[in-house]
Design a protein around this motif. Structure first.
Motif, PDB file in Angstrom:
ATOM      1  N   ILE A  96      13.917 -17.017  -0.049  1.00  0.00           N
ATOM      2  CA  ILE A  96      14.975 -18.019   0.125  1.00  0.00           C
ATOM      3  C   ILE A  96      14.507 -19.328  -0.511  1.00  0.00           C
ATOM      4  O   ILE A  96      13.307 -19.555  -0.709  1.00  0.00           O
ATOM      5  CB  ILE A  96      15.327 -18.272   1.603  1.00  0.00           C
ATOM      6  N   GLU A  97      15.480 -20.167  -0.806  1.00  0.00           N
ATOM      7  CA  GLU A  97      15.176 -21.443  -1.454  1.00  0.00           C
ATOM      8  C   GLU A  97      15.148 -22.532  -0.391  1.00  0.00           C
ATOM      9  O   GLU A  97      16.049 -22.619   0.446  1.00  0.00           O
ATOM     10  CB  GLU A  97      16.258 -21.742  -2.485  1.00  0.00           C
ATOM     11  N   GLN A 104      10.747 -21.885  -3.795  1.00  0.00           N
ATOM     12  CA  GLN A 104      11.057 -20.514  -3.393  1.00  0.00           C
ATOM     13  C   GLN A 104      10.111 -20.103  -2.260  1.00  0.00           C
ATOM     14  O   GLN A 104       8.894 -20.172  -2.416  1.00  0.00           O
ATOM     15  CB  GLN A 104      10.866 -19.562  -4.581  1.00  0.00           C
ATOM     16  N   LEU A 105      10.682 -19.704  -1.135  1.00  0.00           N
ATOM     17  CA  LEU A 105       9.865 -19.337   0.026  1.00  0.00           C
ATOM     18  C   LEU A 105       9.955 -17.832   0.267  1.00  0.00           C
ATOM     19  O   LEU A 105      11.025 -17.244   0.203  1.00  0.00           O
ATOM     20  CB  LEU A 105      10.349 -20.060   1.281  1.00  0.00           C
ATOM     21  N   ASP A 106       8.797 -17.216   0.557  1.00  0.00           N
ATOM     22  CA  ASP A 106       8.776 -15.785   0.861  1.00  0.00           C
ATOM     23  C   ASP A 106       8.941 -15.592   2.362  1.00  0.00           C
ATOM     24  O   ASP A 106       8.103 -16.044   3.143  1.00  0.00           O
ATOM     25  CB  ASP A 106       7.444 -15.170   0.426  1.00  0.00           C
ATOM     26  N   ALA A 107      10.018 -14.949   2.757  1.00  0.00           N
ATOM     27  CA  ALA A 107      10.211 -14.601   4.166  1.00  0.00           C
ATOM     28  C   ALA A 107       9.757 -13.170   4.350  1.00  0.00           C
ATOM     29  O   ALA A 107       9.995 -12.321   3.499  1.00  0.00           O
ATOM     30  CB  ALA A 107      11.675 -14.748   4.555  1.00  0.00           C
ATOM     31  N   GLU A 108       9.076 -12.908   5.460  1.00  0.00           N
ATOM     32  CA  GLU A 108       8.572 -11.564   5.707  1.00  0.00           C
ATOM     33  C   GLU A 108       8.602 -11.324   7.206  1.00  0.00           C
ATOM     34  O   GLU A 108       8.242 -12.217   7.979  1.00  0.00           O
ATOM     35  CB  GLU A 108       7.135 -11.466   5.194  1.00  0.00           C
ATOM     36  N   ASP A 187      17.825 -15.236  13.229  1.00  0.00           N
ATOM     37  CA  ASP A 187      17.351 -16.246  12.284  1.00  0.00           C
ATOM     38  C   ASP A 187      15.837 -16.234  12.303  1.00  0.00           C
ATOM     39  O   ASP A 187      15.229 -16.332  13.362  1.00  0.00           O
ATOM     40  CB  ASP A 187      17.846 -17.642  12.686  1.00  0.00           C
ATOM     41  N   VAL A 188      15.249 -16.099  11.130  1.00  0.00           N
ATOM     42  CA  VAL A 188      13.796 -16.157  11.012  1.00  0.00           C
ATOM     43  C   VAL A 188      13.451 -17.560  10.523  1.00  0.00           C
ATOM     44  O   VAL A 188      13.998 -18.011   9.513  1.00  0.00           O
ATOM     45  CB  VAL A 188      13.292 -15.090  10.020  1.00  0.00           C
ATOM     46  N   LEU A 189      12.573 -18.270  11.279  1.00  0.00           N
ATOM     47  CA  LEU A 189      12.248 -19.651  10.904  1.00  0.00           C
ATOM     48  C   LEU A 189      10.997 -19.691  10.037  1.00  0.00           C
ATOM     49  O   LEU A 189       9.994 -19.067  10.346  1.00  0.00           O
ATOM     50  CB  LEU A 189      12.024 -20.499  12.167  1.00  0.00           C
ATOM     51  N   LEU A 190      11.078 -20.450   8.946  1.00  0.00           N
ATOM     52  CA  LEU A 190       9.945 -20.614   8.035  1.00  0.00           C
ATOM     53  C   LEU A 190       9.682 -22.100   7.871  1.00  0.00           C
ATOM     54  O   LEU A 190      10.608 -22.899   7.959  1.00  0.00           O
ATOM     55  CB  LEU A 190      10.283 -20.073   6.646  1.00  0.00           C
ATOM     56  N   VAL A 191       8.423 -22.460   7.604  1.00  0.00           N
ATOM     57  CA  VAL A 191       8.115 -23.846   7.281  1.00  0.00           C
ATOM     58  C   VAL A 191       7.753 -23.906   5.799  1.00  0.00           C
ATOM     59  O   VAL A 191       6.884 -23.173   5.336  1.00  0.00           O
ATOM     60  CB  VAL A 191       6.961 -24.389   8.149  1.00  0.00           C
ATOM     61  N   THR A 194       5.568 -26.754   0.781  1.00  0.00           N
ATOM     62  CA  THR A 194       5.566 -27.909  -0.118  1.00  0.00           C
ATOM     63  C   THR A 194       6.014 -29.186   0.587  1.00  0.00           C
ATOM     64  O   THR A 194       5.365 -30.222   0.477  1.00  0.00           O
ATOM     65  CB  THR A 194       6.485 -27.634  -1.333  1.00  0.00           C
ATOM     66  N   CYS A 195       7.138 -29.117   1.341  1.00  0.00           N
ATOM     67  CA  CYS A 195       7.668 -30.351   1.925  1.00  0.00           C
ATOM     68  C   CYS A 195       7.697 -30.350   3.451  1.00  0.00           C
ATOM     69  O   CYS A 195       8.043 -31.361   4.066  1.00  0.00           O
ATOM     70  CB  CYS A 195       9.069 -30.638   1.367  1.00  0.00           C
ATOM     71  N   GLY A 196       7.329 -29.246   4.076  1.00  0.00           N
ATOM     72  CA  GLY A 196       7.231 -29.239   5.536  1.00  0.00           C
ATOM     73  C   GLY A 196       8.547 -29.029   6.266  1.00  0.00           C
ATOM     74  O   GLY A 196       8.573 -29.021   7.498  1.00  0.00           O
ATOM     75  N   THR A 197       9.643 -28.862   5.531  1.00  0.00           N
ATOM     76  CA  THR A 197      10.937 -28.643   6.184  1.00  0.00           C
ATOM     77  C   THR A 197      10.960 -27.269   6.867  1.00  0.00           C
ATOM     78  O   THR A 197      10.429 -26.298   6.325  1.00  0.00           O
ATOM     79  CB  THR A 197      12.067 -28.670   5.121  1.00  0.00           C
ATOM     80  N   THR A 198      11.552 -27.222   8.081  1.00  0.00           N
ATOM     81  CA  THR A 198      11.763 -25.932   8.729  1.00  0.00           C
ATOM     82  C   THR A 198      13.054 -25.328   8.195  1.00  0.00           C
ATOM     83  O   THR A 198      14.099 -25.965   8.209  1.00  0.00           O
ATOM     84  CB  THR A 198      11.851 -26.113  10.261  1.00  0.00           C
ATOM     85  N   VAL A 199      12.936 -24.115   7.669  1.00  0.00           N
ATOM     86  CA  VAL A 199      14.071 -23.459   7.033  1.00  0.00           C
ATOM     87  C   VAL A 199      14.424 -22.216   7.842  1.00  0.00           C
ATOM     88  O   VAL A 199      13.542 -21.468   8.254  1.00  0.00           O
ATOM     89  CB  VAL A 199      13.725 -23.037   5.586  1.00  0.00           C
ATOM     90  N   SER A 200      15.712 -22.037   8.094  1.00  0.00           N
ATOM     91  CA  SER A 200      16.155 -20.899   8.872  1.00  0.00           C
ATOM     92  C   SER A 200      16.746 -19.850   7.932  1.00  0.00           C
ATOM     93  O   SER A 200      17.642 -20.142   7.144  1.00  0.00           O
ATOM     94  CB  SER A 200      17.189 -21.395   9.887  1.00  0.00           C
ATOM     95  N   ALA A 201      16.199 -18.642   7.994  1.00  0.00           N
ATOM     96  CA  ALA A 201      16.659 -17.556   7.119  1.00  0.00           C
ATOM     97  C   ALA A 201      17.357 -16.508   7.969  1.00  0.00           C
ATOM     98  O   ALA A 201      16.762 -15.933   8.863  1.00  0.00           O
ATOM     99  CB  ALA A 201      15.470 -16.934   6.391  1.00  0.00           C
ATOM    100  N   ALA A 202      18.646 -16.296   7.714  1.00  0.00           N
ATOM    101  CA  ALA A 202      19.396 -15.314   8.499  1.00  0.00           C
ATOM    102  C   ALA A 202      19.053 -13.902   8.033  1.00  0.00           C
ATOM    103  O   ALA A 202      18.872 -13.660   6.845  1.00  0.00           O
ATOM    104  CB  ALA A 202      20.884 -15.567   8.352  1.00  0.00           C
ATOM    105  N   LEU A 203      18.947 -12.989   8.990  1.00  0.00           N
ATOM    106  CA  LEU A 203      18.675 -11.591   8.677  1.00  0.00           C
ATOM    107  C   LEU A 203      19.888 -10.775   9.127  1.00  0.00           C
ATOM    108  O   LEU A 203      20.264 -10.805  10.295  1.00  0.00           O
ATOM    109  CB  LEU A 203      17.422 -11.140   9.439  1.00  0.00           C
TER     110      LEU A 203
END
Ligand SMILES: [Zn+2]
Length: 257
Positions: A96-97, A104-108, A187-191, A194-203
């Protein structure tokens, strides 16, 4: 090969005691061939087809489509994710971006852990004037292009007199529904590194399964390669699940006998 899955709620079909034990059967090549065709692949009526194929036992008996449509959305998602895990492996990966910096963030995620880790249900989940949305409710709204219309229809079906509630009370009811069925929205949460933002990735469990189903062309290649080497018939090859077919294909590629 089967896997046991413990549901949080079981079908809401009026039985005095909900049934929560299920057994899933791994998908064979023939199942993939049947489930990979049709205009509804990845949509709600297709989910009922998938579950009718793979949920072998619900409380000790083969469930009917009516039982399956009475499952909560979270229970449905648990079954779909475990089906992906037993048929294709438990790891899910996607990219996800970051909305802040574009990295580009790798969610796993490990799907078995995800299903096992959802918080247990607290208290009564049909109280407070609502019942949990089921697969049948999602089927009823699946043809609606307008998201607001779909939401209102779901509320009509699941929440008593919701139109009389103010916004705050309605939000509270929706939070209680989400809390009672934690796997309904995943929702899988990623940090962002690079910028420390918490990003929520829907599954989306439907999409995870639909994306993994072998295409007719891939199935034909498997049949061709395994029939050539082992002399198996097409039904014999398609009776194998993906991981077994891949195992034999790897042996052939490694220059077996
Ligand atoms: Zn970022």
């Amino acid at each position: 090969m089967t896997a046991q899955v413990r549901l949080r709620h079981g079908p809401a079909n009026g039985a005095a005691e909900a049934t929560t034990t299920t057994a899933l059967r791994v998908l064979t090549g023939a199942d993939e061939a049947a489930l990979g065709v049709g205009e509804d692949v990845g949509r709600e009526p297709w989910v009922t087809r998938v579950l009718a194929t793979s949920v072998w036992e619900l409380g000790g008996v083969r469930p009917s489509p009516v039982d399956l449509r009475a499952l909560s959305v979270g229970d449905r998602n648990a079954l779909l994710l475990m089906l992906v895990a037993v048929t294709y492996g438990a790891r899910a990966e996607w990219v996800i971006e970051c909305p802040s910096c574009g990295e580009q963030l790798d969610a796993e995620v490990d799907l078995e852990e995800l299903v096992g880790s959802a918080a247990p249900v607290q208290g009564e989940c049909t109280g407070a004037g609502f019942r949990l949305p089921t697969c049948g409710d999602l089927e009823a709204v699946s043809g609606m292009a307008d998201a607001d219309e779909a939401r209102r229809t779901l509320l009509d079906r699941c929440v008593t007199s919701w139109r009389a509630l103010d916004d705050e009370s309605l939000t509270a009811v929706e939070s209680a529904m989400a809390e009672a069925d934690p796997l309904a929205d995943i929702d899988v949460l990623l940090v962002c590194a690079t910028c420390g933002t918490t990003v929520s990735a829907a599954l989306d469990p439907r999409a995870e399964l639909a994306a993994r189903l072998a295409t007719p062309g891939q199935l034909m290649e498997d049949v061709h390669a395994l029939a050539l080497v082992y002399g198996w018939t097409e039904p014999e090859v398609l009776a194998l699940p993906r991981q077994r077919r891949t195992g034999y294909l790897n042996l052939i590629a490694d220059g077996g006998p």
